[in-house]
Structures are given as C-alpha cells and as structure tokens.
Design an enzyme around this catalytic site. Structure first.
Site, PDB file in Angstrom:
ATOM      1  N   MET A 139      -0.550   0.985  -5.302  1.00 50.39           N
ATOM      2  CA  MET A 139      -0.028  -0.175  -7.359  1.00 50.39           C
ATOM      3  C   MET A 139      -0.002  -1.418  -7.384  1.00 50.39           C
ATOM      4  O   MET A 139       1.278  -1.215  -6.687  1.00 50.39           O
ATOM      5  CB  MET A 139       0.088   0.848  -8.453  1.00 50.39           C
ATOM      6  CG  MET A 139      -0.227   0.601  -9.648  1.00 50.39           C
ATOM      7  SD  MET A 139       0.074   1.056 -11.181  1.00 50.39           S
ATOM      8  CE  MET A 139       1.945   1.696 -10.905  1.00 50.39           C
ATOM      9  N   CYS A 140      -0.589  -2.219  -7.572  1.00 48.04           N
ATOM     10  CA  CYS A 140       0.353  -4.375  -7.626  1.00 48.04           C
ATOM     11  C   CYS A 140      -0.517  -4.438  -8.634  1.00 48.04           C
ATOM     12  O   CYS A 140      -1.470  -3.751  -9.507  1.00 48.04           O
ATOM     13  CB  CYS A 140      -0.444  -4.478  -6.428  1.00 48.04           C
ATOM     14  SG  CYS A 140       0.261  -4.006  -4.937  1.00 48.04           S
ATOM     15  N   GLY A 141      -0.339  -5.300  -8.822  1.00 47.29           N
ATOM     16  CA  GLY A 141      -0.496  -6.167 -10.488  1.00 47.29           C
ATOM     17  C   GLY A 141      -1.041  -7.576 -10.349  1.00 47.29           C
ATOM     18  O   GLY A 141      -0.141  -8.295  -9.258  1.00 47.29           O
ATOM     19  N   ARG A 190       3.654  -2.576 -12.774  1.00 45.79           N
ATOM     20  CA  ARG A 190       3.141  -2.244 -11.723  1.00 45.79           C
ATOM     21  C   ARG A 190       3.239  -2.480 -10.284  1.00 45.79           C
ATOM     22  O   ARG A 190       2.792  -2.493  -9.501  1.00 45.79           O
ATOM     23  CB  ARG A 190       1.549  -3.320 -12.232  1.00 45.79           C
ATOM     24  CG  ARG A 190       1.093  -2.472 -13.618  1.00 45.79           C
ATOM     25  CD  ARG A 190      -1.082  -2.969 -13.476  1.00 45.79           C
ATOM     26  NE  ARG A 190      -1.476  -2.516 -12.122  1.00 45.79           N
ATOM     27  CZ  ARG A 190      -2.391  -0.813 -12.379  1.00 45.79           C
ATOM     28  NH1 ARG A 190      -2.618  -0.657 -13.267  1.00 45.79           N
ATOM     29  NH2 ARG A 190      -2.996  -1.281 -11.293  1.00 45.79           N
ATOM     30  N   THR A 195       2.381  -8.744  -7.946  1.00 47.36           N
ATOM     31  CA  THR A 195       3.167  -8.261  -8.270  1.00 47.36           C
ATOM     32  C   THR A 195       3.307  -6.970  -7.528  1.00 47.36           C
ATOM     33  O   THR A 195       1.849  -6.838  -8.121  1.00 47.36           O
ATOM     34  CB  THR A 195       3.704  -7.343  -9.874  1.00 47.36           C
ATOM     35  OG1 THR A 195       2.575  -6.612 -10.134  1.00 47.36           O
ATOM     36  CG2 THR A 195       3.793  -9.201 -10.748  1.00 47.36           C
TER      37      THR A 195
END
Lengths: 227, 295
Positions: free
Chosen positions: B1-3, B32, B145
């Site tokens: 997961m990343c943002g 995230r 992020t």
C-alpha cells in the site's frame, strides 16, 4: 434526530454509539456531518435506525449492515455495504469498487455509477445501480439480483454460480460461463419489484437478463488432459 | 500500500498555495504510507539554467559537499533545504556537476528547468516540514507516501523517481517485468540509480519522450510494455498525467474544478482541498490515459 460531527469527534465514538443502540431505541434518526471520506462509517449496524451521511464516505461504509437504513448524500468508497445481511443502503452519488461485495441480503441502491467488481461474490443481496457499472462485476456471484440501468463493463458475471443480472444498456463483454437468459414472467416480476423499490420508472421491457450457463459446476472429463 | 497525491493548477492565483495544498494531502495519506515520503514541485525556472536537486546523508553532509562543488563551479547558485540542496547552474555545466557530485558523495535526485524533488525516510508530515513544502509555490506537484513491502525503507527507494529533465513519476503497485525492461533501457542509454521497479517505469517514459513521443502516447504504449499492478502519476515541465493498470488494482480518485485537477489515492486526501464541495469527483477508468497540459 441525533447529529454527529466527524470533524469534532472520533469515528470510533460514532460507531460505538450506533452499535450500542437497542432494537427498541428511540434514537432512530442520525445525521452525520463532515464525513470527509473516512472509512467504515456506520459499519456493523444492527438496529432499525436511519443514518444519513451528509457528504462523501470512504471505504466499507455501511458494511455488514442488518436492518438499518443508511443514506449517503454523496459518493462512497471501496466496498460500500459489503457483506450486508438486511436493511437498505442508498447512495446518492457514485460508488467505488466492490460495492455490495459478498452481500447476503438487503437492498443497495446507487443513484450514480458503480466502479469495477460491483456485486463481486454476491450471496443474496439486491443491488440497483441507476448509472453504469465497471468491469468484472458480479464475479463469482452466487445469489441475488443485480439491476443496472446503464451499461456494464468487461467480463460481466465471470465464473457466476447463480444470481440474476438485469442490464438495460450495453454489456461490453460477458465473463466465463455467463450467458443471456430468457426474461420470463418470474424474472419480470422480480425486476419490476426492485425498480419500484428503487423508485425508478424504467420499463421492464428494456432489460436483458444474464445468468449462469452452469458449465463450470462440474469437472469435465474432456479437460483431464489439461492438468 | 502507498499513497499518491497530485495537483495540477489551472488558476495561477493558487500557485502560492500549491505547496500547502500538497502538504495537507500528504499528511492525510500518512496511514497509507508512513515509511518515507517525497514530492516533486514545478516552480520558477530560467531557460538558460538548469536546476539540480542534490541529496546528502544529512544537512551537514550536503552543505559540506555542495560548498566544495561550488568552488569548482563559480556560476552556481545554491539553496539548502535540510538534507537537500537545489543548485542552479548554466545549462552546459550539468555533466561537470554530475561528476563533482559523484566524487563528493551526494546523489542527484532530479534535474530540470523548473522541477525540484525532495524525499526522505519518515512520516510524510515531518518530511514536508523538514523541507518547508507548505511555503513552496508552483504550477503542479506530485507527492508520494510509501509503505515498503518489497524492498528496504531507504531514501533512495522513496518516490518520486526522475530519469529525465523535468520528468517525475510516482507509483502505487508493483511491476513484474521490470528487470527485463531495465536491461533494455540501459542499453538505450537510460541511467538508473536503484533496483526499484518504479524507477523503470520512469525510465521507460523518459526513453519514449526522448524518441519524440508525447506524454499521452508514451503512457498508452506502456500498457503493452509494462506488466504488473500500477497507478502512475507523472509530471513533466508542462504536463500532468495519470494511468491505472487494466484491472484497476490500485485505488485512484480525481477531482476537477475550474481552478485545478487533483489526484488522491483516496477521497480523504482530496477532502482537504479548497472548493472540493463543488468539484467533479471521479475514478479514472482502468487502462485509460488521463493527461493535462499547460499552454
């Protein structure tokens, strides 16, 4: 009416308060302001109350719902009304992926469009989408009804077991083992009932019905060489 | 997961607020991606000069190294921001600067006429504060992020990646054929700083743009050449583009108003923007290129 401001108080406090409501509660109407896309708003309700969310909800809104009515005056994120058991979830805007996923019962109404995987693994829920639905919708659907007033994306009903898929517009493609079915009197009655519940004036005659060809139910000996 | 967060301004009046808008979005996306964060911002530029963002292991290290480089490049103008330095040099001095930076032990994070790139390990909010993002102005910006799943939490692994002048890319997902594509791109002359899959996507676009293909077409062609899960957000000097893989594996929401186009991994990140109440909010379709260009 009880008003709850998610900009001022934490989400856990809201959900804890909703979970604590007894079946005979007098606090039957809740209004939630400043949802700002927060996750799991009004998830796990099990009392006959109406919760109105004034704005956009995030992931898993109204998940696992039982008997409650949840109205979102905005859009909802991934997995709205996932695993719903009963009750009613009404979205005024659009919804993201996996709307109504694995739902067992109840009615999900989407006034706008639904993204991909709408009704994935649905197990008895009824879903009415007044716009269009994205690709891979009703994947491995097992029971229930999906009504789409707009169009359906690629691979509708892939690996479907059972469930009725009513589509008024075009279907980009059907998934494996999904085929068009005859719209008989029983199916027309079910469709008419759902359109009435969703307050749609669409005509039953405009829809086509899709369902399972049931060719994946059993292993075919002819395919043994493939393994 | 990343943002991922991205903003492309249509209304120049918002330019002084660009950094603050991106900073607010990245803070929301902390959950995230709490490991590291980075952003690229397109600010002022000078056609005769090159902006180069350099990164050292610490603020003290970058100051020592860049002051040393300055004695060799008298025309250099430097601005320090924590562990990074943005230096402005005449266009012809870039090769010399790269050689000096390598000797001095500082990394070239990105170059261009207008683009600056900052990235560090830590919570997005603290990374933004260290570099003073909220006070920065510009025309468009992209932030990331990171929640590392496949490789170490290091600054080098943080996004955005830049493999060409004024070009940057952020990625949520994972590519499965990046090693093969990287070998081919190296043969074609693309330079890579890491073994990261996302950097390969950046390099792929750099190569296409070098060949004279437009940003929209380059992304269209990537659908056939890059395999895996991805949501990409890409910046160039004039452009801003978004692409999701054909099954839309990773989340993406966009908002458009008369003043801006914004991208967020989740709606929560868009909710902090001015005028969001009346914005057109939509999910980008799978395998569909969305691109905007400044004129």
């Amino acid at each position: 009416m009880v008003q709850f401001d998610l900009a001022a108080r934490p989400l856990r406090e809201l959900n804890a308060a909703l979970h604590a409501l007894p079946l005979n509660t007098n606090e039957t109407h809740w209004e939630i302001i400043n949802p700002d896309g927060k996750h799991a708003i009004a998830a796990g309700l099990d009392a006959p109350v109406t919760v109105e969310i004034k704005g956009n909800a995030g992931y898993y809104c109204a998940g696992m719902n039982q008997v409650a009515t949840v109205v979102v005056h905005g859009n909802a994120g991934v997995g709205v009304a996932e695993n719903m058991m009963s009750g009613r979830v009404h979205i005024r805007g659009d919804v993201s992926q996996s709307a109504g996923a694995t739902g067992n019962g109840g009615l999900l109404i989407v006034e706008g469009n639904a993204s991909g995987r709408c009704g994935i693994s649905m197990k008895g829920i009824d879903i009415v989408v007044k716009g269009s639905i994205g690709p891979m919708s009703a994947f491995m659907a097992q029971a229930g009804n999906l009504v789409v007033l707009g169009d359906a994306g690629e691979a509708l009903g892939d690996s479907i077991y059972e469930a009725r898929l009513f589509v008024r517009g075009t279907v980009k493609s059907l998934g494996a083992d999904c085929e068009e079915k005859t719209l008989g009197a029983d199916e027309r009655a079910i469709l008419a009932g759902l359109l009435a519940e969703a307050e749609s004036d669409a005509s039953v005659d405009e829809f086509r019905l899709y369902g399972s060809a049931r060719k994946l139910y059993h292993f075919h000996l002819d395919n043994a060489d493939a393994y | 997961m990343c943002g991922i967060a991205g903003i492309f301004l249509k209304n120049p009046a918002l330019e002084p607020r660009l950094g603050a808008m991106l900073s607010d979005m990245m803070a929301v996306l902390s959950d995230r991606g709490p490991d590291s964060a980075g952003f690229a911002i397109y600010g002022r530029g000078d056609a005769d000069r090159r902006k180069v963002t350099l990164r050292g292991d610490s603020a003290a290290a970058v100051i020592a190294a860049v002051e040393g480089i300055g004695t060799e490049l008298p025309g250099m103008v430097t601005e320090f921001r924590d562990s990074h330095a943005v230096v402005s040099i005449p266009v012809g001095d870039e090769a010399k600067l790269r050689a000096l930076a390598a000797t001095a032990g500082v990394q070239v994070v990105g170059t261009g006429e207008r683009m600056e790139i900052y990235k560090e390990v830590g919570l997005p909010q603290s990374v933004s504060e260290r570099f003073g993002l909220a006070q920065m102005s510009g025309t468009h910006a992209i932030g990331h992020t990171r929640m590392a799943t496949e490789s170490a939490v290091t600054t080098k692994g943080a996004h955005p990646f830049s493999t060409g002048g004024d070009q940057c890319l952020v990625h949520n997902g994972s590519l499965s054929n990046h090693n093969g594509v990287r070998r081919e791109l190296i043969r074609q002359g693309i330079r890579f700083e890491t073994d990261n899959d996302s950097e390969v996507a950046a390099g792929y676009l750099t190569q296409k743009l070098r060949e004279g293909v437009g940003l929209r077409e380059a992304l269209q062609e990537s659908l056939a050449d890059l395999d895996g899960f991805y949501t990409f957000v890409v910046g160039t000097e004039k452009g801003f583009a978004v692409l999701r893989d054909p099954i839309a594996c990773k989340p993406a929401v966009m908002a458009e108003t008369d003043d801006y186009v914004a991208f967020g991994s989740e709606y929560r990140a868009l909710a902090v923007l001015p005028g969001i109440e009346t914005a057109r909010v939509f999910e980008p379709e799978p395998a569909t290129v969305y691109a905007w260009e400044r004129h």
